[in-house]
Motif scaffolding. Sequence first.
Motif, PDB file in Angstrom:
ATOM      1  N   PRO A 150       0.813  -1.221   0.000  1.00 19.94           N
ATOM      2  CA  PRO A 150       0.000   0.000   0.000  1.00 19.94           C
ATOM      3  C   PRO A 150       0.844   1.268   0.000  1.00 19.94           C
ATOM      4  N   ASP A 151       0.178   2.382  -0.082  1.00 19.38           N
ATOM      5  CA  ASP A 151       0.830   3.681  -0.130  1.00 19.38           C
ATOM      6  C   ASP A 151       1.748   3.863   1.080  1.00 19.38           C
ATOM      7  N   GLY A 152       2.943   4.384   0.806  1.00 20.54           N
ATOM      8  CA  GLY A 152       3.899   4.648   1.876  1.00 20.54           C
ATOM      9  C   GLY A 152       4.857   3.523   2.162  1.00 20.54           C
ATOM     10  N   VAL A 153       4.660   2.376   1.526  1.00 15.41           N
ATOM     11  CA  VAL A 153       5.550   1.240   1.721  1.00 15.41           C
ATOM     12  C   VAL A 153       6.545   1.173   0.578  1.00 15.41           C
ATOM     13  N   ASP A 154       7.829   1.212   0.907  1.00 19.04           N
ATOM     14  CA  ASP A 154       8.857   1.081  -0.110  1.00 19.04           C
ATOM     15  C   ASP A 154       9.028  -0.371  -0.514  1.00 19.04           C
ATOM     16  N   SER A 155       9.788  -0.582  -1.561  1.00 17.85           N
ATOM     17  CA  SER A 155      10.005  -1.938  -2.052  1.00 17.85           C
ATOM     18  C   SER A 155      10.540  -2.844  -0.958  1.00 17.85           C
ATOM     19  N   PRO A 156       9.944  -4.030  -0.778  1.00 19.57           N
ATOM     20  CA  PRO A 156      10.473  -4.967   0.214  1.00 19.57           C
ATOM     21  C   PRO A 156      11.819  -5.553  -0.203  1.00 19.57           C
ATOM     22  N   LEU A 157      12.208  -5.343  -1.466  1.00 21.49           N
ATOM     23  CA  LEU A 157      13.483  -5.868  -1.959  1.00 21.49           C
ATOM     24  C   LEU A 157      14.490  -4.758  -2.246  1.00 21.49           C
ATOM     25  N   SER A 158      14.196  -3.526  -1.807  1.00 23.67           N
ATOM     26  CA  SER A 158      15.120  -2.425  -2.033  1.00 23.67           C
ATOM     27  C   SER A 158      16.327  -2.570  -1.126  1.00 23.67           C
ATOM     28  N   ALA A 159      17.336  -1.775  -1.404  1.00 23.15           N
ATOM     29  CA  ALA A 159      18.582  -1.843  -0.638  1.00 23.15           C
ATOM     30  C   ALA A 159      18.297  -1.693   0.851  1.00 23.15           C
ATOM     31  N   GLY A 160      18.821  -2.608   1.641  1.00 23.73           N
ATOM     32  CA  GLY A 160      18.645  -2.563   3.080  1.00 23.73           C
ATOM     33  C   GLY A 160      17.379  -3.231   3.566  1.00 23.73           C
ATOM     34  N   GLU A 161      16.457  -3.564   2.665  1.00 20.94           N
ATOM     35  CA  GLU A 161      15.201  -4.175   3.066  1.00 20.94           C
ATOM     36  C   GLU A 161      15.152  -5.677   2.803  1.00 20.94           C
ATOM     37  N   ALA A 162      15.882  -6.150   1.800  1.00 19.08           N
ATOM     38  CA  ALA A 162      15.763  -7.549   1.400  1.00 19.08           C
ATOM     39  C   ALA A 162      16.154  -8.499   2.520  1.00 19.08           C
ATOM     40  N   LYS A 164      15.748  -8.094   5.624  1.00 18.31           N
ATOM     41  CA  LYS A 164      14.677  -8.134   6.614  1.00 18.31           C
ATOM     42  C   LYS A 164      13.567  -9.103   6.190  1.00 18.31           C
ATOM     43  N   THR A 165      13.466  -9.328   4.886  1.00 16.61           N
ATOM     44  CA  THR A 165      12.418 -10.204   4.379  1.00 16.61           C
ATOM     45  C   THR A 165      12.551 -11.603   4.939  1.00 16.61           C
ATOM     46  N   ALA A 166      13.769 -11.987   5.321  1.00 16.86           N
ATOM     47  CA  ALA A 166      13.983 -13.322   5.874  1.00 16.86           C
ATOM     48  C   ALA A 166      13.243 -13.500   7.192  1.00 16.86           C
ATOM     49  N   ASN A 167      12.850 -12.398   7.824  1.00 15.61           N
ATOM     50  CA  ASN A 167      12.123 -12.483   9.081  1.00 15.61           C
ATOM     51  C   ASN A 167      10.615 -12.383   8.883  1.00 15.61           C
ATOM     52  N   THR A 168      10.192 -12.223   7.623  1.00 15.15           N
ATOM     53  CA  THR A 168       8.759 -12.148   7.350  1.00 15.15           C
ATOM     54  C   THR A 168       8.112 -13.492   7.644  1.00 15.15           C
ATOM     55  N   ASP A 169       6.996 -13.467   8.333  1.00  5.73           N
ATOM     56  CA  ASP A 169       6.358 -14.714   8.730  1.00  5.73           C
ATOM     57  C   ASP A 169       5.867 -15.532   7.548  1.00  5.73           C
ATOM     58  N   LEU A 170       5.316 -14.879   6.559  1.00  2.78           N
ATOM     59  CA  LEU A 170       4.661 -15.620   5.492  1.00  2.78           C
ATOM     60  C   LEU A 170       4.686 -14.806   4.211  1.00  2.78           C
ATOM     61  N   VAL A 171       4.885 -15.488   3.079  1.00  2.00           N
ATOM     62  CA  VAL A 171       4.934 -14.852   1.765  1.00  2.00           C
ATOM     63  C   VAL A 171       4.061 -15.644   0.804  1.00  2.00           C
ATOM     64  N   CYS A 172       3.232 -14.963   0.024  1.00  2.00           N
ATOM     65  CA  CYS A 172       2.472 -15.597  -1.048  1.00  2.00           C
ATOM     66  C   CYS A 172       3.113 -15.244  -2.384  1.00  2.00           C
ATOM     67  N   LEU A 173       3.286 -16.250  -3.230  1.00  2.00           N
ATOM     68  CA  LEU A 173       3.878 -16.055  -4.549  1.00  2.00           C
ATOM     69  C   LEU A 173       2.923 -16.575  -5.617  1.00  2.00           C
ATOM     70  N   ALA A 174       2.897 -15.891  -6.755  1.00  2.00           N
ATOM     71  CA  ALA A 174       2.141 -16.356  -7.917  1.00  2.00           C
ATOM     72  C   ALA A 174       2.892 -15.928  -9.159  1.00  2.00           C
ATOM     73  N   PHE A 175       2.889 -16.780 -10.175  1.00  2.00           N
ATOM     74  CA  PHE A 175       3.481 -16.361 -11.447  1.00  2.00           C
ATOM     75  C   PHE A 175       2.583 -16.736 -12.604  1.00  2.00           C
ATOM     76  N   ARG A 216       4.157 -10.918  -5.442  1.00  2.00           N
ATOM     77  CA  ARG A 216       4.736 -11.355  -4.168  1.00  2.00           C
ATOM     78  C   ARG A 216       4.102 -10.541  -3.047  1.00  2.00           C
ATOM     79  N   CYS A 217       3.431 -11.225  -2.107  1.00  2.00           N
ATOM     80  CA  CYS A 217       2.747 -10.574  -0.985  1.00  2.00           C
ATOM     81  C   CYS A 217       3.396 -11.019   0.323  1.00  2.00           C
ATOM     82  N   GLU A 218       3.714 -10.064   1.170  1.00  2.00           N
ATOM     83  CA  GLU A 218       4.262 -10.365   2.490  1.00  2.00           C
ATOM     84  C   GLU A 218       3.192 -10.142   3.557  1.00  2.00           C
ATOM     85  N   PHE A 219       3.128 -11.080   4.501  1.00  2.00           N
ATOM     86  CA  PHE A 219       2.235 -10.975   5.652  1.00  2.00           C
ATOM     87  C   PHE A 219       3.078 -10.899   6.921  1.00  2.00           C
ATOM     88  N   ALA A 220       2.551 -10.251   7.941  1.00  2.00           N
ATOM     89  CA  ALA A 220       3.286 -10.093   9.182  1.00  2.00           C
ATOM     90  C   ALA A 220       2.574 -10.760  10.343  1.00  2.00           C
TER      91      ALA A 220
END
Length: 302
Positions: A150-162, A164-175, A216-220
């Motif tokens: 949503p608005d105000g959220v930077d890329s979860p894969l941007s520099a310094g953020e990727a 942190k993604t390893a601590n995300t509880d759950l991720v949904c992927l679709a291709f 790619r959706c991240e849940f907390a």
Amino acid sequence: MLCTVPSGLKALSAGQPRRLNQNSFVAAKGVRRTALRCDASLHSGHVTIHHFGNCSESPAFGNFIEGMYHIMEVTRDHPQFQTVLLHEAIDDRDEEKTNPFSYATVSVYNDIEGGAPAYLGEYADLQVSLEFSIKQPHYQAVLKEVAVMPDGVDSPLSAGEASKTANTDLVCLAFYDTMWEGPEALRLAGELAAMGGVSSVALYKAEGGDFACSLRCEFADVLGEKADTFPAIDEAFSKIAASAQGLVHSGVYRVLFAVPKSGSPVGLVAAQLATDEANKRGINTDDFDGGATVVDNITKGL
């Protein structure tokens, strides 16, 4: 460029986890509109995503996950590489994690000179390792991040953020094998962002490879409620993902670990993370099976 899509998550941003229940995953009715980030908040480099259609064994290694370790080690040798995230499907029916698409990797790069043609055609070491490390079918693509919400959220894969993604509880992927027109992409992303508990939704458009785009959706903060929330998230995400044309696969995953550009070999990184997590949860690591892979021990022991 400013895009607008419906979302009910304006007040929920990364770093603001909340307690969820099974009814939280239905998109809210009458939600207001908020911005889909299509500007400098996006990751400026490339992303490669690999989905593995056969996770049962490895032609050259003892098992699939050992083959994965080798691939991840080769991946980090690319000059523009930043980090790679190993995703494991959450499926209690598949305890051995050998079903198709049980694993996926998301690799983050700086801008790759020559883009997809250079990566897919000239990065021979990786392509060769993929051929002998895993069984086919295998789906890979070189992508650019084109939208985040949503608005105000930077890329979860941007520099310094990727990392942190390893601590995300759950991720949904679709291709998908189809890249939709703008309005359809906005509708889909908006419905996903309106699901309760979503901290970010990112859309990736392929420059080349075996599929056209990926979500790619991240849940907390949901791992503690596995029995109630995982089926609900899976059902809700699957329904929304399938509403768009060209779906190849969708699933619910957790990020087992992230591997940075430099540091210990991949196997040691995984082993240390598994040990740290076991110690944190009071699990005796002496019970770990010495003949099993680290990921097997994580799955069975944690």
